[in-house]
Write a protein that holds these residues in place. Structure first.
Motif, PDB file in Angstrom:
ATOM      1  N   MET A   1      45.838 -41.235  59.131  1.00 32.95           N
ATOM      2  CA  MET A   1      46.654 -41.949  60.123  1.00 32.95           C
ATOM      3  C   MET A   1      47.782 -41.058  60.614  1.00 32.95           C
ATOM      4  O   MET A   1      48.071 -41.003  61.804  1.00 32.95           O
ATOM      5  CB  MET A   1      47.210 -43.236  59.513  1.00 32.95           C
ATOM      6  N   MET A   2      48.410 -40.337  59.694  1.00 33.47           N
ATOM      7  CA  MET A   2      49.518 -39.455  60.069  1.00 33.47           C
ATOM      8  C   MET A   2      49.020 -38.260  60.872  1.00 33.47           C
ATOM      9  O   MET A   2      49.627 -37.882  61.875  1.00 33.47           O
ATOM     10  CB  MET A   2      50.263 -39.001  58.817  1.00 33.47           C
ATOM     11  N   GLU A   3      47.909 -37.668  60.445  1.00 36.88           N
ATOM     12  CA  GLU A   3      47.366 -36.480  61.120  1.00 36.88           C
ATOM     13  C   GLU A   3      46.942 -36.786  62.546  1.00 36.88           C
ATOM     14  O   GLU A   3      47.123 -35.969  63.438  1.00 36.88           O
ATOM     15  CB  GLU A   3      46.174 -35.937  60.332  1.00 36.88           C
ATOM     16  N   GLU A   4      46.384 -37.961  62.753  1.00 35.11           N
ATOM     17  CA  GLU A   4      45.868 -38.319  64.067  1.00 35.11           C
ATOM     18  C   GLU A   4      46.869 -39.113  64.897  1.00 35.11           C
ATOM     19  O   GLU A   4      46.556 -39.523  66.008  1.00 35.11           O
ATOM     20  CB  GLU A   4      44.560 -39.100  63.907  1.00 35.11           C
ATOM     21  N   SER A   5      48.063 -39.344  64.348  1.00 35.00           N
ATOM     22  CA  SER A   5      49.110 -40.129  65.033  1.00 35.00           C
ATOM     23  C   SER A   5      48.553 -41.447  65.556  1.00 35.00           C
ATOM     24  O   SER A   5      48.801 -41.844  66.692  1.00 35.00           O
ATOM     25  CB  SER A   5      49.727 -39.323  66.175  1.00 35.00           C
ATOM     26  N   GLU A   6      47.782 -42.111  64.718  1.00 38.72           N
ATOM     27  CA  GLU A   6      47.163 -43.374  65.108  1.00 38.72           C
ATOM     28  C   GLU A   6      48.127 -44.536  64.907  1.00 38.72           C
ATOM     29  O   GLU A   6      48.997 -44.495  64.040  1.00 38.72           O
ATOM     30  CB  GLU A   6      45.915 -43.641  64.256  1.00 38.72           C
ATOM     31  N   ALA A   7      47.915 -45.563  65.688  1.00 37.96           N
ATOM     32  CA  ALA A   7      48.632 -46.818  65.485  1.00 37.96           C
ATOM     33  C   ALA A   7      48.004 -47.525  64.292  1.00 37.96           C
ATOM     34  O   ALA A   7      46.839 -47.289  63.952  1.00 37.96           O
ATOM     35  CB  ALA A   7      48.514 -47.687  66.734  1.00 37.96           C
ATOM     36  N   LEU A   8      48.760 -48.394  63.656  1.00 34.99           N
ATOM     37  CA  LEU A   8      48.265 -49.123  62.497  1.00 34.99           C
ATOM     38  C   LEU A   8      47.083 -50.011  62.878  1.00 34.99           C
ATOM     39  O   LEU A   8      47.155 -50.772  63.834  1.00 34.99           O
ATOM     40  CB  LEU A   8      49.392 -49.976  61.901  1.00 34.99           C
ATOM     41  N   GLU A   9      46.007 -49.873  62.124  1.00 34.90           N
ATOM     42  CA  GLU A   9      44.804 -50.674  62.319  1.00 34.90           C
ATOM     43  C   GLU A   9      44.358 -51.228  60.973  1.00 34.90           C
ATOM     44  O   GLU A   9      44.794 -50.756  59.922  1.00 34.90           O
ATOM     45  CB  GLU A   9      43.677 -49.827  62.920  1.00 34.90           C
ATOM     46  N   ALA A  10      43.446 -52.191  61.017  1.00 35.46           N
ATOM     47  CA  ALA A  10      42.936 -52.808  59.794  1.00 35.46           C
ATOM     48  C   ALA A  10      42.341 -51.772  58.847  1.00 35.46           C
ATOM     49  O   ALA A  10      42.492 -51.877  57.630  1.00 35.46           O
ATOM     50  CB  ALA A  10      41.902 -53.873  60.138  1.00 35.46           C
ATOM     51  N   LYS A  11      41.691 -50.748  59.380  1.00 41.35           N
ATOM     52  CA  LYS A  11      41.078 -49.737  58.518  1.00 41.35           C
ATOM     53  C   LYS A  11      42.127 -49.018  57.668  1.00 41.35           C
ATOM     54  O   LYS A  11      41.838 -48.610  56.548  1.00 41.35           O
ATOM     55  CB  LYS A  11      40.277 -48.724  59.340  1.00 41.35           C
ATOM     56  N   HIS A  12      43.339 -48.894  58.168  1.00 38.05           N
ATOM     57  CA  HIS A  12      44.398 -48.239  57.401  1.00 38.05           C
ATOM     58  C   HIS A  12      44.885 -49.138  56.258  1.00 38.05           C
ATOM     59  O   HIS A  12      45.237 -48.647  55.192  1.00 38.05           O
ATOM     60  CB  HIS A  12      45.572 -47.871  58.310  1.00 38.05           C
TER      61      HIS A  12
END
Length: 116
Positions: A62-73
């Motif tokens: 999540m940090m590496e890809e700068s993703e928004a919080l999702e259920a998979k996280h």
């Protein structure tokens, strides 16, 4: 529906996002301003809802890809020891600027001397 009733609790803790990242209806009590955890806890206490916050580090992906919080996280982080016990239910989740995912737990406020 009165404060302290199960129906009241169920109504205000229902998930209003429905995308797998829980967000409780009672969050509307906090307004658009950023409130501290302490302020949010006190607001909910006035409405007979008890809150607890727990956090864990964001998954590396999540940090590496700068993703928004999702259920998979949410599936990649731990849970507190009280998860699913003594009436505690996870009702919210959000990520922080400090690289953490914060889980919000609630239950109907417990009166002293009564079993949960």
């Amino acid at each position: 529906m009165t404060p302290g009733s199960i129906q009241y609790f169920e109504y205000w803790t229902q998930d209003v996002r429905k995308d797998g990242v829980p967000f409780p209806k009672f969050a509307e009590w906090f307004g658009d301003d950023e409130k501290s955890m302490r302020e949010c806890t006190e607001i909910c206490r006035r409405y007979t809802i008890e809150l607890r916050y727990w956090s864990d580090d964001m998954p590396a992906s999540m940090m590496e890809e700068s993703e928004a919080l999702e259920a998979k996280h949410l599936n990649q982080i731990g849970r507190p020891s009280y998860h699913g016990k003594d009436g505690w239910r996870m009702v919210g989740a959000f990520d922080t600027e400090d690289g953490e995912i914060c889980l919000l737990y609630s239950r109907p406020i417990q009166q002293e001397g009564l079993a949960p």
